[in-house]
Design a protein around this motif. Structure first.
Motif, PDB file in Angstrom:
ATOM      1  N   TYR A 198       0.800  -1.237   0.000  1.00  0.00           N
ATOM      2  CA  TYR A 198       0.000   0.000   0.000  1.00  0.00           C
ATOM      3  C   TYR A 198       0.831   1.285   0.000  1.00  0.00           C
ATOM      4  N   ILE A 199       2.046   1.204   0.539  1.00  0.00           N
ATOM      5  CA  ILE A 199       2.830   2.453   0.633  1.00  0.00           C
ATOM      6  C   ILE A 199       3.701   2.595  -0.613  1.00  0.00           C
ATOM      7  N   ASP A 200       3.650   3.791  -1.196  1.00  0.00           N
ATOM      8  CA  ASP A 200       4.424   4.048  -2.407  1.00  0.00           C
ATOM      9  C   ASP A 200       5.829   4.530  -2.052  1.00  0.00           C
ATOM     10  N   HIS A 201       5.896   5.537  -1.218  1.00  0.00           N
ATOM     11  CA  HIS A 201       7.198   6.038  -0.750  1.00  0.00           C
ATOM     12  C   HIS A 201       7.019   6.804   0.556  1.00  0.00           C
ATOM     13  N   VAL A 202       8.145   7.103   1.167  1.00  0.00           N
ATOM     14  CA  VAL A 202       8.129   7.812   2.456  1.00  0.00           C
ATOM     15  C   VAL A 202       9.107   8.983   2.364  1.00  0.00           C
ATOM     16  N   ASN A 203       8.682  10.164   2.798  1.00  0.00           N
ATOM     17  CA  ASN A 203       9.601  11.315   2.891  1.00  0.00           C
ATOM     18  C   ASN A 203       9.862  11.604   4.362  1.00  0.00           C
ATOM     19  N   ILE A 204      11.131  11.716   4.700  1.00  0.00           N
ATOM     20  CA  ILE A 204      11.470  12.100   6.083  1.00  0.00           C
ATOM     21  C   ILE A 204      12.360  13.330   5.976  1.00  0.00           C
ATOM     22  N   PHE A 205      11.910  14.444   6.505  1.00  0.00           N
ATOM     23  CA  PHE A 205      12.747  15.640   6.360  1.00  0.00           C
ATOM     24  C   PHE A 205      12.856  16.429   7.659  1.00  0.00           C
ATOM     25  N   ALA A 206      14.014  17.061   7.814  1.00  0.00           N
ATOM     26  CA  ALA A 206      14.277  17.929   8.972  1.00  0.00           C
ATOM     27  C   ALA A 206      14.958  19.168   8.424  1.00  0.00           C
ATOM     28  N   LEU A 207      14.192  20.241   8.298  1.00  0.00           N
ATOM     29  CA  LEU A 207      14.733  21.472   7.722  1.00  0.00           C
ATOM     30  C   LEU A 207      14.882  22.505   8.830  1.00  0.00           C
ATOM     31  N   GLU A 208      15.991  23.206   8.785  1.00  0.00           N
ATOM     32  CA  GLU A 208      16.249  24.213   9.831  1.00  0.00           C
ATOM     33  C   GLU A 208      16.470  25.574   9.198  1.00  0.00           C
ATOM     34  N   GLN A 209      16.111  26.622   9.909  1.00  0.00           N
ATOM     35  CA  GLN A 209      16.383  27.968   9.404  1.00  0.00           C
ATOM     36  C   GLN A 209      17.723  28.478   9.907  1.00  0.00           C
ATOM     37  N   VAL A 210      18.226  27.868  10.964  1.00  0.00           N
ATOM     38  CA  VAL A 210      19.508  28.328  11.504  1.00  0.00           C
ATOM     39  C   VAL A 210      20.667  27.797  10.656  1.00  0.00           C
ATOM     40  N   GLY A 211      21.819  28.477  10.781  1.00  0.00           N
ATOM     41  CA  GLY A 211      23.031  28.004  10.101  1.00  0.00           C
ATOM     42  C   GLY A 211      23.886  27.218  11.083  1.00  0.00           C
ATOM     43  N   VAL A 212      25.223  27.301  10.920  1.00  0.00           N
ATOM     44  CA  VAL A 212      26.070  26.510  11.828  1.00  0.00           C
ATOM     45  C   VAL A 212      26.301  27.230  13.159  1.00  0.00           C
ATOM     46  N   GLU A 213      25.852  28.458  13.259  1.00  0.00           N
ATOM     47  CA  GLU A 213      25.989  29.272  14.472  1.00  0.00           C
ATOM     48  C   GLU A 213      27.439  29.279  14.949  1.00  0.00           C
ATOM     49  N   ASN A 214      27.682  29.020  16.229  1.00  0.00           N
ATOM     50  CA  ASN A 214      29.082  29.109  16.686  1.00  0.00           C
ATOM     51  C   ASN A 214      29.748  27.737  16.782  1.00  0.00           C
ATOM     52  N   ARG A 215      29.251  26.755  15.958  1.00  0.00           N
ATOM     53  CA  ARG A 215      29.796  25.396  16.066  1.00  0.00           C
ATOM     54  C   ARG A 215      30.609  25.013  14.830  1.00  0.00           C
ATOM     55  N   GLY A 216      31.176  26.051  14.180  1.00  0.00           N
ATOM     56  CA  GLY A 216      31.878  25.828  12.913  1.00  0.00           C
ATOM     57  C   GLY A 216      32.936  24.738  12.951  1.00  0.00           C
ATOM     58  N   SER A 217      33.769  24.729  13.991  1.00  0.00           N
ATOM     59  CA  SER A 217      34.894  23.779  13.972  1.00  0.00           C
ATOM     60  C   SER A 217      34.382  22.339  14.043  1.00  0.00           C
ATOM     61  N   TYR A 218      33.305  22.107  14.794  1.00  0.00           N
ATOM     62  CA  TYR A 218      32.719  20.754  14.816  1.00  0.00           C
ATOM     63  C   TYR A 218      32.017  20.475  13.486  1.00  0.00           C
ATOM     64  N   TYR A 219      31.179  21.414  13.062  1.00  0.00           N
ATOM     65  CA  TYR A 219      30.294  21.135  11.928  1.00  0.00           C
ATOM     66  C   TYR A 219      31.072  20.922  10.642  1.00  0.00           C
ATOM     67  N   ASP A 220      32.156  21.681  10.470  1.00  0.00           N
ATOM     68  CA  ASP A 220      32.887  21.573   9.200  1.00  0.00           C
ATOM     69  C   ASP A 220      33.474  20.178   9.015  1.00  0.00           C
TER      70      ASP A 220
END
Ligand code: BG6
Length: 456
Positions: A198-220
């Motif tokens: 019965y299921i054709d497909h599934v979308n799972i999304f997590a969208l954020e408006q924030v950027g990397v803020e002050n976590r650049g060294s970890y995030y990069d």
């Protein structure tokens, strides 16, 4: 004697101020944290408890779910203590030893609210002073790939039993995430069709408006795939795709079976990087790190074989929205599919779209929607604990069901390590946009833009 002593390593960090202390305050107000419990803040700064309270007060006021009343706050801070020590210096653990010997507690919850390079000395330090009845709480990231995760696991399990290790994935504390299995398994109208017929497909999304803020060294070094997909989004996927669990204790094992069966679908990956990312603090000027990721996977189980799961996450997006869309098969082409949407945040609720005869016309079909908005109602907003409250309560109750288990970490890293090898270069996208071309389908955009009938 103290019942639960929460020893917060990293007590002067962002996570403690923004999430843990407001959660503790909420627990205090709802009488889940009692006068017998203690929050022991470990910090390197030469502060008194009064200095610490002055520093934390505005954070609690801003982020607690309950309004902070002066008299309640004064009662709450009775339960906080501040201990100055350097958590990287093994010798300093004698300071902690003296403290816990003078004032005894039945349970020691050692919460590592620090970056992973400090996990090692903390684990060694706690072991060295022979702290008893320890529940070890670890924040993500649990390793940066399978190899580093395995090394970390070896280290902690040398001193601690698996059942005393609580690896936090705060998505598992979100109320609507905990609701998925109920919506699915407690309703025959959904349970009966929860499969590839019965299921054709599934979308799972997590969208954020924030950027990397002050976590650049970890995030990069991490990027969207390691930061969001390996943990939070694969958790959601495996809860959707798992066979009906017998109980919560077997859930994590069953989720690992799902994770083990994932197959990346060819040419499904789109990576993006928002314009201006390279100018953020602590980012390599030539960085190819993705701040947006989209990929599709197949789940090779008899229940879900042939159903693509589309996983999408991004920072600096036009919208903030985390949701799961279960899109059902249409019996004939041109018929609009039935879609079940589970809204995780900021909207919390469930929505189902279906076909009706257009009112007043005999030969036209249109789409209708029914929804339940959980957080539209003040009563629900007040009564719903936030993610970290759920997590802290579960730790107190010694309930490890909604935490990441080692078998899940192994299988998700195995899958993600391979996927990361194949990821294409990121495509630039504008800030506050829909991400790179092809990133979000019209089905997803429609879902995000559609408000609940009962508005928040
Ligand atoms: C964290 C990620 O685990 O989750 C962050 O490290 C991200 O980069 C955050 O912003 C998102 O959490 P939430 O609860 O706001 O969806």
């Amino acid at each position: 004697m103290i019942q639960n002593r929460f020893i917060i390593f990293g007590g002067t960090g962002d996570l403690t101020y923004r999430k843990l202390l407001p959660a503790f305050y909420n627990l205090f107000i709802s009488q889940k944290l009692t006068k017998q419990d203690e929050i022991l803040i470990i910090g390197r700064r030469d502060w008194t408890k009064t200095d610490y309270v002055r520093k934390m007060e505005p954070w609690v006021k801003e982020f607690a779910r309950f309004k902070v009343e002066e008299d309640k706050f004064l009662e709450f801070i009775q339960q906080i203590q501040y201990l100055k020590m350097n958590l990287s210096a093994l010798d300093d653990y004698s300071i902690l030893k003296n403290y816990v010997t003078k004032s005894k507690a039945q349970v020691h919850v050692c919460y590592m609210a620090v970056s992973p390079q400090f996990f090692d000395p903390i684990v060694e330090g706690i072991h060295q002073i022979d702290l008893f009845n320890v529940r070890l709480v670890m924040e993500k990231p649990f390793g940066t790939d399978l190899l580093s995760a395995t090394k970390l696991q070896r280290k902690v399990t040398r001193y601690f039993d698996e059942e005393n290790i609580y690896r936090i994935d705060h998505y598992l504390g979100k109320d609507m995430v905990r609701n998925i299995l109920t919506i699915r398994c407690e309703n025959p109208i959904f349970d009966a069709v929860w499969n590839n017929r019965y299921i054709d497909h599934v979308n799972i999304f997590a969208l954020e408006q924030v950027g990397v803020e002050n976590r650049g060294s970890y995030y990069d070094k991490a990027g969207a795939l390691r930061d969001m997909a390996q943990n939070h989004l694969l958790q959601l996927l495996s809860i959707i795709a798992v066979d009906n669990p017998h109980d919560l204790h077997t859930l994590s094992l069953q989720q690992s079976v799902v994770l083990h069966s994932l197959k990346l679908l060819e040419d499904s990956m789109i990576m993006g990087q928002y314009r201006g990312y390279l100018d953020e603090k602590d980012i390599d000027s030539k960085s190819q790190t993705e701040t947006f990721a989209r990929f599709s996977v197949g789940v090779d189980t008899s229940r879900f074989q042939g159903v693509p799961f589309h996983i999408i996450t991004g920072k600096e997006m036009m919208y903030r929205d985390t949701a799961i869309q279960i899109v059902f098969k249409s019996p004939y082409s041109g018929q609009k599919p039935n879609i079940l949407t589970i809204q995780v945040q900021p909207k919390e609720g469930v929505e189902i779209s279906f076909n009706i005869k257009t009112p007043g016309k005999s030969d036209e079909i249109s789409e209708a929607t029914m929804d339940f908005c959980q957080n539209c109602q003040m009563q629900n907003r007040i009564n719903t604990p936030e993610a970290y409250e759920w997590m802290l309560m579960s730790i107190m109750q010694e309930d490890g069901s909604w935490f990441s288990h080692w078998d899940q970490i192994v299988t998700s890293w195995k899958f993600m390590d391979e996927l990361i090898q194949k990821k294409p270069k990121p495509i630039l996208y504008e800030k506050k946009s829909l991400g790179p071309e092809g990133g979000l389908t019209s089905e997803i955009i429609e879902c995000i833009e559609k408000p609940f009938i009962c508005k928040i």
